[in-house]
Design an enzyme around this catalytic site. Structure first.
Site, mmCIF file in Angstrom:
data_model
loop_
_atom_site.group_PDB
_atom_site.id
_atom_site.type_symbol
_atom_site.label_atom_id
_atom_site.label_comp_id
_atom_site.label_asym_id
_atom_site.label_seq_id
_atom_site.Cartn_x
_atom_site.Cartn_y
_atom_site.Cartn_z
ATOM 1 N N ASN A 205 0.856 -1.180 0.000
ATOM 2 C CA ASN A 205 0.000 0.000 0.000
ATOM 3 C C ASN A 205 0.896 1.235 0.000
ATOM 4 O OD1 ASN A 205 0.776 0.558 2.736
ATOM 5 N ND2 ASN A 205 -0.869 -0.769 3.490
ATOM 6 N N ARG A 206 0.296 2.412 -0.111
ATOM 7 C CA ARG A 206 1.106 3.628 -0.241
ATOM 8 C C ARG A 206 2.028 3.830 0.964
ATOM 9 N NH1 ARG A 206 0.256 8.747 -3.014
ATOM 10 N NH2 ARG A 206 -1.950 8.290 -3.389
ATOM 11 N N LYS A 207 1.520 3.564 2.176
ATOM 12 C CA LYS A 207 2.331 3.741 3.380
ATOM 13 C C LYS A 207 3.531 2.802 3.370
ATOM 14 C CE LYS A 207 2.051 3.560 8.446
ATOM 15 N NZ LYS A 207 1.158 3.287 9.612
ATOM 16 N N GLU A 208 3.303 1.536 3.026
ATOM 17 C CA GLU A 208 4.400 0.563 2.967
ATOM 18 C C GLU A 208 5.391 0.926 1.874
ATOM 19 O OE1 GLU A 208 1.655 -3.248 4.405
ATOM 20 O OE2 GLU A 208 1.870 -2.739 2.279
ATOM 21 N N ASP A 275 -6.106 -7.932 1.457
ATOM 22 C CA ASP A 275 -6.169 -9.382 1.249
ATOM 23 C C ASP A 275 -6.954 -9.701 -0.018
ATOM 24 O OD1 ASP A 275 -4.934 -9.572 3.737
ATOM 25 O OD2 ASP A 275 -6.821 -9.894 4.797
#
Length: 490
Positions: A205-208, A275
């Site tokens: 995701n963007r944060k990761e 998921d």
């Protein structure tokens, strides 16, 4: 030409080997109306609770729900939670669980306390040990994983950083899969993408992604540039960055990025949406689809998942309605033929936490006044059911010269409207029986009625629902239109 049915047939032939962190997701729903006298803490009046297979187990459930088979390898503790998860996974016909038991750690369990009315999370309690699995458990995991690779069409690693996907397990699994020509998709948790070296696709995701690449990732161009550098380091073929309400960006190594916007949807719960994305990507890619098709299918599936409460799965029918939005406008899908069919639709909508609305009428000649009421009704709910008077009912109410159009024609016209989700034909003079059966959250009629004149208002009010009166458009009524037509007026 894209064929959804052909895609589903191909998906049904696929087997996915899913490896990752299994957990139990519990959702406790209630409301807060006071503060505890014992401490400055809110008191939750619990109304209901749900228990779901979560984490990588939810990935497996989504793989199975969409029609593929899943071999699932995960870790449980020697406890009641672990035994419950083992039993639940074993009861899924398309999931083959291969679970390793580690008595030194608890099975991961997450309990979320959620506002029933606002669908907001108030508190989460976790039971877990997040440290990497010990060397002997690592070996047992690999002994479970490696023999299954030959049976799989694609491999999916779902990393929640709860101990299953250690550096050794990741490395040995990817290397063995590559030797067998199997593609590997990774939903990563580590900020060091290099440990996933050799995977086919990473789906942060963007944060990761921001943490791993140390980039702002504020624009699609910045994401594409940072992704190329990250892919060179991780030696992967593509990177898909999920951006919540901003959609997804897929960057093939050395190729042009593909951007897909998020589909408009009322978000109820984002738990497990990642998921669902990983699961749908895996099965669609395994079926032979290209990047763009897999990405759009995953985006559609995510829209379905976040519109549901709790950790949810997506069915082929739900995916069809999102990928092919106009398919659900067919009369045979919207026109209800029996009370049992109506009950089944209502059961599904309520399971998804959707607000059901109801309005009714003869709708003999559809005019702007009708459209205004239907549009306002749909705006007040998530799903709108229209009760339609049968031909016999119309004759009793309007006279022997009516209806102008027979009930099937009127139902098909209503079913073609985007605002209408279901059409239910009733034989009685009033829709009271239908309203009693449906128990709508909102009841809608034209403003030429008072609240007390609306049939069924007391039933809806007793259930805490709303009655909405929509101002009528002057000069528009079927009776006046029919009269003018007979007099030769325009």
């Amino acid at each position: 030409m894209f064929s959804f049915d052909a895609l589903l047939q191909a998906i049904a032939r696929q087997t996915v080997l899913c490896v990752g962190d299994l957990m139990l997701d519990e959702f406790v729903y209630g409301e807060v109306s006071r503060i505890s006298p014992e401490a400055p803490a809110p008191v939750i009046a619990v109304q209901r609770s749900e228990t779901n297979i979560g984490g990588a187990g939810n990935v497996a459930r989504n793989i199975a729900a969409i029609g593929a088979r899943c071999i699932f390898v995960g870790l449980i503790g020697d406890d009641a939670t672990g035994r419950f998860l083992e039993s639940e996974l074993g009861s899924e016909s398309r999931i083959e669980p291969v679970l390793v038991c580690d008595g030194s750690r608890p099975t991961t369990r997450k309990v979320r306390f959620v506002s029933e009315h606002f669908s907001t999370h108030m508190l989460r309690a976790d039971w877990e040990t997040a440290s990497p699995a010990a060397a002997d458990i690592e070996q047992r995991l690999l002994d479970a994983i490696l023999p299954q690779l030959a049976r799989a069409d694609i491999v999916l690693l779902s990393d929640y950083a709860k101990g299953v996907l250690t550096a050794r397990v990741i490395r040995d699994t990817i290397d063995a899969a590559k030797k067998l020509g199997k593609r590997v998709i990774v939903d990563p948790k580590s900020a060091n993408f290099a440990i996933y070296r050799g995977a086919t696709l990473l789906t942060p995701n963007r944060k990761e992604f921001t943490a791993a690449t140390r980039s702002a990732a504020a624009t699609d161009d910045e994401i594409a540039a940072a992704a190329q550098d990250a892919m060179a380091l991780a030696e992967c073929e593509a990177m898909l960055v999920t951006k919540s309400e901003h959609g997804m960006t897929l960057v093939p190594r050395g190729g042009e990025p593909i951007h897909v916007p998020a589909l408009p949807v009322k978000v109820r719960d984002v738990s497990g949406a990642g998921d669902t994305v990983a699961a749908v990507l895996a099965v669609v890619l395994a079926s032979g689809a290209n990047w763009a098709t897999a990405m759009r299918a995953a985006s559609a599936a995510a829209a379905v998942a976040v519109s549901k409460n709790g950790t949810a799965v997506v069915t082929p029918a739900e995916l069809r309605r999102r990928i092919l939005p106009h398919a659900s406008l067919a009369a045979e899908e919207k026109i209800i033929g029996s009370d049992e069919e109506l009950d089944e639709r209502l059961k599904q909508w309520r399971r998804e936490g959707l607000r059901v609305g109801f309005t009714n009428g003869c709708f003999d000649i559809l005019h702007p006044g009708h459209v205004k009421v239907l549009t306002a009704a749909r705006g007040a709910c998530d799903r709108l059911i229209v009760g339609l008077n049968s031909d016999a009912s119309v004759r009793r109410l309007k006279g022997e010269s009516r209806p102008v159009q027979h009930e099937r024609a009127r139902a098909e016209v209503l079913a073609a409207l985007e605002a209408v989700d279901l059409v239910a034909i009733f034989e009685e003079d009033t829709p009271l029986r239908l309203i009693t059966r449906i128990e709508p959250s909102v009841l809608v009629k034209g403003g030429d009625y008072t609240r007390e004149q609306v049939v069924g208002h007391e039933i809806v009010a007793a259930k805490g629902g709303d009655v909405l009166l929509v101002d009528v458009l002057p000069g528009f009524s079927t009776t006046s239109l029919v009269a003018r037509a007979r007099e030769g007026q325009s």
